[in-house]
Scaffold this motif. Structure first.
Motif, PDB file in Angstrom:
ATOM      1  N   PHE B  21       0.885  -1.185   0.066  1.00  0.00           N
ATOM      2  CA  PHE B  21      -0.035   0.255  -0.096  1.00  0.00           C
ATOM      3  C   PHE B  21       0.905   1.292   0.068  1.00  0.00           C
ATOM      4  CE2 PHE B  21      -2.433  -3.408   2.203  1.00  0.00           C
ATOM      5  CZ  PHE B  21      -3.552  -3.405   1.714  1.00  0.00           C
ATOM      6  N   VAL B  24       3.234   1.666   3.145  1.00  0.00           N
ATOM      7  CA  VAL B  24       3.364   0.452   3.748  1.00  0.00           C
ATOM      8  C   VAL B  24       3.684  -0.981   2.716  1.00  0.00           C
ATOM      9  CG1 VAL B  24       2.222  -0.703   5.508  1.00  0.00           C
ATOM     10  CG2 VAL B  24       1.198   1.332   4.976  1.00  0.00           C
ATOM     11  N   GLU B  45       1.024 -10.451  14.964  1.00  0.00           N
ATOM     12  CA  GLU B  45       0.721  -9.256  15.796  1.00  0.00           C
ATOM     13  C   GLU B  45      -0.072  -8.211  14.761  1.00  0.00           C
ATOM     14  OE1 GLU B  45       4.327  -7.144  16.799  1.00  0.00           O
ATOM     15  OE2 GLU B  45       4.524  -8.389  18.539  1.00  0.00           O
ATOM     16  N   ASN B  46      -0.739  -7.346  15.470  1.00  0.00           N
ATOM     17  CA  ASN B  46      -1.454  -6.226  14.795  1.00  0.00           C
ATOM     18  C   ASN B  46      -0.522  -5.783  13.431  1.00  0.00           C
ATOM     19  OD1 ASN B  46      -2.568  -5.720  17.675  1.00  0.00           O
ATOM     20  ND2 ASN B  46      -3.859  -6.032  16.190  1.00  0.00           N
ATOM     21  N   ALA B  48       0.509  -7.312  11.158  1.00  0.00           N
ATOM     22  CA  ALA B  48       1.464  -8.428  10.599  1.00  0.00           C
ATOM     23  C   ALA B  48       1.057  -8.749   9.233  1.00  0.00           C
ATOM     24  CB  ALA B  48       1.431  -9.844  11.372  1.00  0.00           C
ATOM     25  N   GLY B  49      -0.196  -8.413   8.760  1.00  0.00           N
ATOM     26  CA  GLY B  49      -0.582  -8.681   7.450  1.00  0.00           C
ATOM     27  C   GLY B  49      -1.376  -9.877   7.292  1.00  0.00           C
ATOM     28  N   THR B  52      -4.631  -8.676   5.483  1.00  0.00           N
ATOM     29  CA  THR B  52      -4.314  -8.393   3.943  1.00  0.00           C
ATOM     30  C   THR B  52      -4.244  -9.573   3.118  1.00  0.00           C
ATOM     31  OG1 THR B  52      -3.236  -6.569   4.925  1.00  0.00           O
ATOM     32  CG2 THR B  52      -2.558  -7.225   2.432  1.00  0.00           C
ATOM     33  N   GLN B  93     -12.799  -9.511   9.318  1.00  0.00           N
ATOM     34  CA  GLN B  93     -12.495  -8.858  10.764  1.00  0.00           C
ATOM     35  C   GLN B  93     -13.416  -7.942  11.255  1.00  0.00           C
ATOM     36  OE1 GLN B  93      -8.517  -7.453  11.181  1.00  0.00           O
ATOM     37  NE2 GLN B  93      -8.718  -7.229  13.036  1.00  0.00           N
ATOM     38  N   GLU B 176     -10.506 -13.532  13.096  1.00  0.00           N
ATOM     39  CA  GLU B 176     -10.978 -13.206  14.368  1.00  0.00           C
ATOM     40  C   GLU B 176     -12.447 -13.267  14.671  1.00  0.00           C
ATOM     41  OE1 GLU B 176      -9.035  -9.745  16.054  1.00  0.00           O
ATOM     42  OE2 GLU B 176      -7.505  -9.894  14.553  1.00  0.00           O
ATOM     43  N   ASN B 405      -5.570   4.295   8.854  1.00  0.00           N
ATOM     44  CA  ASN B 405      -4.710   3.460   8.436  1.00  0.00           C
ATOM     45  C   ASN B 405      -3.403   2.964   9.353  1.00  0.00           C
ATOM     46  OD1 ASN B 405      -5.357   3.974   6.012  1.00  0.00           O
ATOM     47  ND2 ASN B 405      -4.181   5.782   5.773  1.00  0.00           N
ATOM     48  N   GLY B 408      -4.673  -1.756  14.533  1.00  0.00           N
ATOM     49  CA  GLY B 408      -5.550  -1.792  15.783  1.00  0.00           C
ATOM     50  C   GLY B 408      -4.989  -1.511  17.196  1.00  0.00           C
ATOM     51  N   GLY B 435      -9.230  -7.523  20.044  1.00  0.00           N
ATOM     52  CA  GLY B 435      -8.409  -7.472  18.640  1.00  0.00           C
ATOM     53  C   GLY B 435      -6.875  -6.888  18.729  1.00  0.00           C
TER      54      GLY B 435
HETATM   55  N1  ATP Z   1      -6.050  -0.150   2.818  1.00  0.00           N
HETATM   56  C1  ATP Z   1      -4.932   0.062   3.316  1.00  0.00           C
HETATM   57  N2  ATP Z   1      -4.303   1.059   3.196  1.00  0.00           N
HETATM   58  C2  ATP Z   1      -2.912   1.193   3.705  1.00  0.00           C
HETATM   59  N3  ATP Z   1      -2.521   0.612   4.515  1.00  0.00           N
HETATM   60  C3  ATP Z   1      -3.047  -0.576   4.811  1.00  0.00           C
HETATM   61  C4  ATP Z   1      -4.317  -0.900   4.513  1.00  0.00           C
HETATM   62  N4  ATP Z   1      -4.741  -2.045   5.122  1.00  0.00           N
HETATM   63  C5  ATP Z   1      -3.635  -2.611   5.573  1.00  0.00           C
HETATM   64  N5  ATP Z   1      -2.708  -1.648   5.800  1.00  0.00           N
HETATM   65  C6  ATP Z   1      -1.394  -1.869   6.487  1.00  0.00           C
HETATM   66  O1  ATP Z   1      -1.009  -3.224   6.206  1.00  0.00           O
HETATM   67  C7  ATP Z   1      -0.650  -3.783   7.138  1.00  0.00           C
HETATM   68  C8  ATP Z   1      -1.117  -5.278   7.429  1.00  0.00           C
HETATM   69  O2  ATP Z   1      -2.435  -4.814   7.881  1.00  0.00           O
HETATM   70  P1  ATP Z   1      -3.592  -5.994   8.375  1.00  0.00           P
HETATM   71  O3  ATP Z   1      -4.916  -5.670   8.644  1.00  0.00           O
HETATM   72  O4  ATP Z   1      -3.285  -7.014   7.250  1.00  0.00           O
HETATM   73  O5  ATP Z   1      -2.698  -6.470   9.590  1.00  0.00           O
HETATM   74  P2  ATP Z   1      -3.520  -7.574  10.530  1.00  0.00           P
HETATM   75  O6  ATP Z   1      -2.431  -8.738  10.715  1.00  0.00           O
HETATM   76  O7  ATP Z   1      -4.790  -8.070  10.060  1.00  0.00           O
HETATM   77  O8  ATP Z   1      -3.510  -6.971  11.964  1.00  0.00           O
HETATM   78  P3  ATP Z   1      -4.974  -6.974  13.172  1.00  0.00           P
HETATM   79  O9  ATP Z   1      -4.311  -8.376  13.606  1.00  0.00           O
HETATM   80  O10 ATP Z   1      -4.686  -5.867  13.897  1.00  0.00           O
HETATM   81  O11 ATP Z   1      -6.154  -7.362  12.130  1.00  0.00           O
HETATM   82  C9  ATP Z   1      -0.739  -2.721   8.384  1.00  0.00           C
HETATM   83  O12 ATP Z   1       0.354  -2.192   8.601  1.00  0.00           O
HETATM   84  C10 ATP Z   1      -1.613  -1.777   7.993  1.00  0.00           C
HETATM   85  O13 ATP Z   1      -1.547  -0.518   8.410  1.00  0.00           O
END
Ligand code: ATP
Ligand code: ATP
Ligand code: MG
Ligand code: MG
Lengths: 318, 529, 326, 326
Positions: B21, B24, B45-46, B48-49, B52, B93, B176, B405, B408, B435
């Motif tokens: 992104f 990121v 962790e939050n 982590a991806g 995504t 989620q 989750e 952005n 969590g 979460g």
């Molecule tokens: N639409 C977006 N635009 C910009 N950055 C994004 C977007 N979606 C996710 N990110 C970034 O990509 C990275 C992965 O986000 P992701 O939601 O996959 O994490 P996660 O593992 O699901 O975390 P959580 O456990 O909190 O859900 C994070 O740094 C987030 O800020």
């Protein structure tokens, strides 16, 4: 077009002194700005056509604008015309109050201002006004209605549009005569506002006819209102007659079709828009050339169009 | 349960997936195989991806690089619909509920049963019948004809689950799913997962509650900063190893429990009542302590807190602050009395998602810090933001970053910062760590301890027993809108709390949970780390 | 990303504006003359006032389609008061004009705001009701007649100009433009520098959060609608002054252009995002299209079509820019 | 709670309707005559058609302010085609009328829908652009003149009536009313009994979820706008037929009454909730107010004011009812 240029009572020409219109311009063509009331009204479109025609004829460059029946818009147009440094401006103001400051500004900038159709009473720098006397038109309408109702008399309704000052004048003229001259067996039982929308006029008349199926005659202060009224009268199968106002081609066609629309739509007060258009151009040109106009106020007499009139002046043959 | 799913060809292979992104890099060269009949836990962790990745698998995002091979064929779908048609269904989620629609309409959204061949007319009867069947199978307490928006978050989550199990999917992804569920509902969910496994469906399961893995997981993959750092069968790995690989370091005492010195009374409520939701709730909270509020989801804890914060009108009852009774007319007065309230639903009631981090932090304090009564004080704004970015270690590119952005955990810290800036002395935290990953959690607990040591008072609503046990100095328990008991440090134990929280509803029985004896204790063990 | 790029993303509409200026500048010789440029600034002032007010409302996530009617009503009102004091000095006249605007604006705005905040009427309907009623009242009180015979001083605010030169005997700088600039600066400060302004954005971003953060959401909404109606009323008073007479039909459908200008200015109809300064670009675009097409003698019918299409295209370009960012 | 109570919560507006009927029935002797009741059904038909279309759009969470202009444009179009076939039989004329409505409606609707769905233009602006452009085109093609001289058969759809009796020589049942009822039934089925209908609600209720669930959101939006424009075009064609004359200025600002009627009918401007049947109550209210006030010879100025206030009050009552429920 109909009628010829010689109508309009000529007073002894009180020629106001011509202001500093660049004299060296003689010979080369003049640029004149025209602002019509609204391009959404056939009446003004006919005036504009006549203006353009006449201007081509005598070699004036005509800049035409749509006043949108919005004084603010007209005021803007005047400013723009001043910026373009035209030789003269002629406009049809929304109402008598006109757009005072803008006109005075134009005048101060040395641009003579003319009005047509609707006069502007708030400023005294108007060189000349050419237009129908709408009050007179309304009076004619009333007299026509009384004639049509005849001895047996009956009820009458008027479809107005007070938002437009010329319509309001017609309404006032009509009501005035109805009060003064109408016999006791004639009464105005309905008065509505169609807001320039034929469909609204139709609903109005429909409601009137349910309240009074024998409604004798309707005076419509504009042709769209006639269109609406006609639709409802036909639908209701009533015998109500229509006296229209404007004298647009559709009206002439309807009245001429005696055994169709002409059964109801029997007469029309015509303002002769083409004559208004050509006359205002003549006056502007005359003023730019000589610094004089025929008169400060040149009324164009309204007149009644009936089937007979159409035949006599063979308006339909064109 | 049989651990290793019958080893056959993987149903889905992600190969060298990278997703960036602006700003990121969410995923880097991620390659994982997923097998049918297996629950594959995705951990990290939050940020982590995880989400995504599953959004790429389900066609929400298009990967920047890399390939998806589903059923041995390479796939590149243009929209989520195509993935769905292939048999990939997802519980996202964020709740995905159409509030105005009925439960049945939500369950069958996008695949409404039609009459005849041309499927033009809707077959409502069939839709509602099938929906109701699925719901009763899961033993939930609402009907297919209910309007989804009127249900609680937990109930809405159950709709989501019904959605995926009524699809005959080949791959089911759950991001989750349990974060807003109570034990009984989690039980029901696990039963469904078992069912799916039996039908040889592949399941991708994302959670921050590692204890759940014991029950469901066959295989795990750990992501850190968008990179795969660990792949293993669940049985071959210990929890501490998992945590270590998630965080990248060992964390010793996770809650680092502190002994606080309880001082004078800060808040006392007497006979607080909101008709139909809770009745006659009385308790006190003291300076220098963390008061835990335990109970099953739907016990009424949130409503109690909303009422104390004067967001809900109370029918009767008194509120005392520092010993003197106060009629709080609205939240503004609550704030003026130094109460802060971090709600349980970050996205809907906690944050202005489209606004900057700064604007979120300063919002409640603007008036207090005004220049010449009316003007914002930009210098102060900058100062205070930077100050708390440091204090709370908030990871953000800058003050002006749009808060949605942030991950969590950082969003939650921003909310905390917001109330600290407001100089709150009484902090109400509703599900503060929902979460949020292990690392962020322990950081968050430290911040809570600091606040209390500095003479603050915290009321923490939590559905996670270990969290209550780990951080609370004292706990009050709610059950179905009533205060069912209070336990001090010494008396606190999962057993005691669970009994206070649910003994009644056990008597009722008939939900699947009650089917097997003291399962709520067993299930409560599942909760948290 | 670079400040410049970010700026252009926020203000793609400025590019549209520049393109239009270049186009008309080439197409018509008068367009770029000082006289005409001054006209444009004067002509956009009234729409600009309505736009400033509507921008506030839209940032809170609302909408107001009554501004045209409120303007007309206030204009009429000021005219009647003006008639009462034919001998008043300029300062007194100005007092009358501002006074009427504030008076009518407050009444109409409070009415709308209370309907929305307290009775939970959707803004579209609450303002639709006001649109119809205020227009109706304007006709009722005037009986459809223009209100004229106002003292000449009355025209100073709307039609007056300062600094007369050889070429421009009527003066160079329109007072209405100066007036607009003053209002604009005040409103920009109010929106971007004050607590109230922040609360306006907050309410538009998330009402619930704002409420839980101690903001009196209802009060903010009511205030914003009062402000919007006052701005509309000022616009109407300026029209009356400009024409030196009160027209019940004035400012008909002006709300649409004000809304268009606001959106062109990058304000989101979803609320939470927007700026009164950028909204001025929107006004400029609309004013320039009108002025340019008139100078080019394009038929008013085609003007409608073209206007519609340019607004659409401008917004699309703006969208495209923003999408790129995502 | 009882079905009846629930119903009245959903349809508080019906109570308003009944009150109005009683009031006008007492106030004016003609109001409750069969003839007048029939007139009302005929008079509300055109607004009803626009309303049905707009209801679909609003349920998806959109808005359409272009219906009035689209109606006028389609009306003009049908008139021109009508002129070409003076000798056509009734069935042919009907074909022309429906054909033009569908043709123009599809073009305009697709244009709006694509702007909104593909180019992400906010509905307010996309339809504002269409409103201006379509109106402009109506004037361009007619050059501002009405289109007259249509065959009489052309008036059958809009002005014709069936079953002539002693008292009503020109027939009792307006064909336009029958036409409306047919459309209404079809549209009600489409909205409430089909899968497409479900998707309309789904998109309005939660666009993201609909997308994630495999609904082609863009397609739904485009279809809904085509449908809305076609309904508007039908309304316009009926006006032309009713007047037997094509007016470029027709249906000006009708969109506002259509939107008001939709909201009065309990449709939420936030999307996801609504019904075309209940929207008809809204149309009835507006038609009855107009008709009743005409019969009572109330000045058209006051009519505006009263109309605005009644709409507001009706919506407030509706809101109050709904709040109770919460
Ligand atoms: N639409 C977006 N635009 C910009 N950055 C994004 C977007 N979606 C996710 N990110 C970034 O990509 C990275 C992965 O986000 P992701 O939601 O996959 O994490 P996660 O593992 O699901 O975390 P959580 O456990 O909190 O859900 C994070 O740094 C987030 O800020
Ligand atoms: N939006 C809602 N609409 C209707 N009822 C609700 C809603 N939210 C919660 N409830 C109901 O109100 C009661 C209390 O819910 P609440 O969320 O306060 O429980 P809780 O103890 O806070 O659980 P948790 O905080 O863990 O979600 C429950 O019966 C719940 O089902
Ligand atoms: Mg995630
Ligand atoms: Mg809760």
């Amino acid at each position: 077009g109909c009628g010829s240029g010689d109508s309009g009572a000529k007073e002894s020409s009180a020629g106001t002194d011509k202001k500093n219109v660049s004299a060296e311009e003689d010979g080369e063509s003049y640029r004149v700005g025209f602002i019509v009331g609204s391009r959404e009204h056939v009446f003004y479109n006919l005036i504009e056509d006549a203006i353009k025609e006449k201007c081509d004829e005598i070699g004036i460059e005509a800049l035409c604008y749509d006043g949108e029946l919005d004084a603010n818009v007209q005021s803007n147009h005047i400013e723009n015309l001043v910026a373009q440094d035209v030789d003269a401006i002629a406009l049809a103001t929304v109402d008598a109050a006109g757009v005072g400051p803008a006109i005075e500004a134009a005048d101060a900038a040395g641009i003579p201002v003319f009005t047509f159709d609707s006069p502007c009473t708030t400023v005294d720098c108007i060189v000349c006004h050419v237009g129908t006397d709408n009050v007179k038109g309304g009076e004619l309408g009333a007299q026509e209605c009384i004639r049509l109702l005849g001895d047996k008399g009956g009820t009458a309704g008027i479809i107005g549009n007070p938002a437009s000052s010329s319509c309001l004048d017609r309404e006032n003229g009509f009501l005035d005569i109805m009060e003064k001259e109408a016999p006791d067996n004639v009464e105005v039982s309905f008065n509505g506002n169609y807001q320039g929308d034929a469909n609204i006029a139709a609903s109005l008349v429909q409601d009137w006819l349910t309240a009074d199926p024998d409604l004798g005659v309707i005076f419509a202060t504009g042709d769209p209102a006639c269109t609406g009224a006609l639709a409802s009268i036909k639908a209701a199968g009533a015998d109500t007659l229509i006296v229209g106002y404007d004298g647009n081609p559709e009206a002439i066609k309807a009245i001429y079709a005696q055994d169709e629309d002409g059964k109801w739509w029997v007469s029309e007060i015509s303002q002769n828009p083409p004559l208004i258009g050509s006359t205002i151009v003549e006056q502007v040109y005359k003023y730019l050339k000589t610094g004089k106009v025929d008169a400060k106020n040149i009324p164009i007499e309204p007149y009644i169009i009936t089937y007979e009139y159409i035949v006599d002046n063979n308006l339909m043959s064109e | 349960m049989e651990t290793k799913g019958v080893m056959e060809k993987p149903i889905l292979q992600v190969k060298e997936i990278t997703k960036t992104f602006p700003g990121v890099k969410a995923l880097t060269d991620v390659s994982i195989d997923f097998y049918p009949g297996e629950v594959h836990a995705l951990l990290g962790e939050n940020g982590a991806g995880k989400s995504t990745l599953i959004k790429i698998i389900s066609g929400v995002y298009i990967p920047t690089k890399g390939t998806l091979i589903f059923e041995q064929k390479e796939r590149a779908y243009k929209n989520p619909g195509e993935a769905l048609n292939l048999g990939i269904s997802v519980i996202h989620q964020e709740l995905s509920i159409a509030n105005e629609l009925s439960v049945a309409e939500n369950i069958f959204i996008g695949r409404e049963p039609g009459k005849g061949k041309q499927r033009f007319l809707l077959d409502r009867r069939k839709m509602e019948r099938d929906a109701q069947k699925a719901l009763s199978l899961m033993g939930v307490n609402f009907k297919a004809t209910d309007i989804a928006g009127d249900l609680s978050a937990a109930q809405q989550q159950m709709i989501e689950i019904a959605k995926v199990i009524t699809r005959n999917s080949k791959l089911v992804i759950m991001d989750e799913p349990t974060s807003s569920l109570s034990d009984s509902e989690i039980e029901a969910l696990f039963k469904q997962i078992e069912m799916l496994k039996k039908n040889n469906v592949a399941i991708i399961y994302i959670t921050h509650r590692l204890k759940e893995l014991k029950v469901v997981a066959d295989r795990i993959t750990v992501l850190r900063d968008g990179i795969v750092v660990k792949k293993s069968l669940y049985e071959d790995i210990t929890e501490s190893e998992i945590v270590a690989s998630m965080v990248g370091r060992k964390i010793s005492d996770y809650y680092n429990k502190q002994q606080h010195i309880r001082k004078e009374e800060m808040l006392r409520v007497e006979g607080l009542t909101v008709k139909g939701v809770f009745e006659d709730v009385s308790f006190a909270a003291y300076k220098g302590e963390i008061l835990g509020v335990a109970g099953l989801v739907g016990a009424g804890r949130t409503e109690v807190m909303e009422t104390i914060f004067a967001d809900k009108k109370k029918a009767s009852g008194k509120v005392f602050i520092k010993g003197k009774e106060i009629e709080l007319k609205n939240s503004r007065e609550a704030i003026a009395n130094k109460i802060g309230f971090a709600t349980e639903d970050r996205r809907r009631t906690g944050l202005m998602l489209e606004a900057s981090v700064k604007n979120n932090i300063v919002l409640p304090s603007l008036r207090r810090k005004a220049m010449k009564k009316a003007f914002v004080n930009p210098k102060w704004e900058k100062k205070v933001c930077d100050e708390y970015f440091g204090k709370l270690d908030i990871k953000t590119p800058g003050r002006e970053t749009i808060i949605k952005n942030l991950s969590g955990g950082n969003q939650q810290k921003v909310i905390l910062a917001k109330w600290l800036v407001a100089e709150s002395e009484i902090l109400i935290l509703d599900e503060p760590t929902r979460g949020i990953d292990v690392n962020a959690k322990s950081e968050f607990y430290n911040l809570m301890n600091e606040f209390v040591d500095a003479g603050g008072c915290i009321i923490m609503v939590s559905s996670e027993l270990p969290e209550i046990l780990g951080v609370a100095d004292r706990v009050i328990v709610m059950r179905e809108g009533h205060l069912s008991g209070e336990l001090n440090r010494a008396e606190m134990s999962e057993l005691n709390i669970m009994q206070l929280a649910s003994i009644q509803s056990e008597a009722e029985s008939n939900t699947p949970r009650q089917a097997d004896g003291a399962s709520n204790l067993q299930s409560s063990k599942l909760r948290g780390i | 990303m670079g400040k410049a790029k970010e700026w252009s993303e926020k203000n793609a509409v400025v590019i549209v504006l520049i393109v239009l200026i270049i186009f008309f500048g080439i197409a018509n010789s008068t367009f770029l003359t000082p006289a005409n440029i001054i006209n444009i600034t004067a002509q956009m002032s009234i729409n600009a006032m309505l736009t400033i007010g509507i921008t506030f409302v839209i940032i809170t996530g609302g909408i107001d389609i009554s501004v045209g009617s409120v303007a007309a009503f206030a204009g009429i009102f000021s005219a009647y008061i003006g008639l009462k004091f034919p001998k008043a000095p300029l300062i007194g006249i100005l007092g009358i004009q501002l006074g009427s605007a504030i008076f009518i604006g407050t009444i109409c705005g409070a009415f709308i705001g209370i309907a929305i905040a307290k009775f939970k009427v959707v803004p579209m309907i609450a303002t639709l009701a006001m649109m119809t009623s205020a227009r109706g009242l304007a006709y009722v009180v005037t009986d459809g007649q223009p209100v004229y015979g106002l003292p000449n001083k009355f025209a100073w605010l709307g039609a007056g100009r300062l600094i007369t030169t050889e070429k421009m005997k009527n003066g160079v700088i329109p007072i209405i433009t100066i007036f607009l600039v003053i209002i604009l600066i005040l409103m920009h400060i109010l929106l971007s520098r004050t607590i109230f302004g922040r609360h306006v954005y907050a309410v538009g971003s998330n009402e619930k959060v704002s409420h839980l953060s101690g903001i009196n959401v209802d009060a903010v909404k009511i205030k914003v609608h009062i402000l919007c109606s006052i701005m509309a009323a000022l616009g109407g008073v300026c029209v009356t002054s400009k024409l030196n007479n009160g027209q019940p039909a004035a400012c008909d459908t002006y709300e649409m252009y004000a809304i268009a200008a606001t959106v062109l200015g990058g304000t989101s109809l979803l609320g939470g995002i927007g700026s009164v300064l950028r909204a001025m670009f929107g006004c400029a675009i609309i004013a320039i299209i009108n002025n340019g097409m008139n100078l080019m003698q394009i038929s008013s019918y085609w003007q409608k079509v073209i206007m519609g299409m340019i607004i659409l295209v401008a917004v699309i370009i703006d969208m495209a820019q923003k999408k790129e960012k995502k």
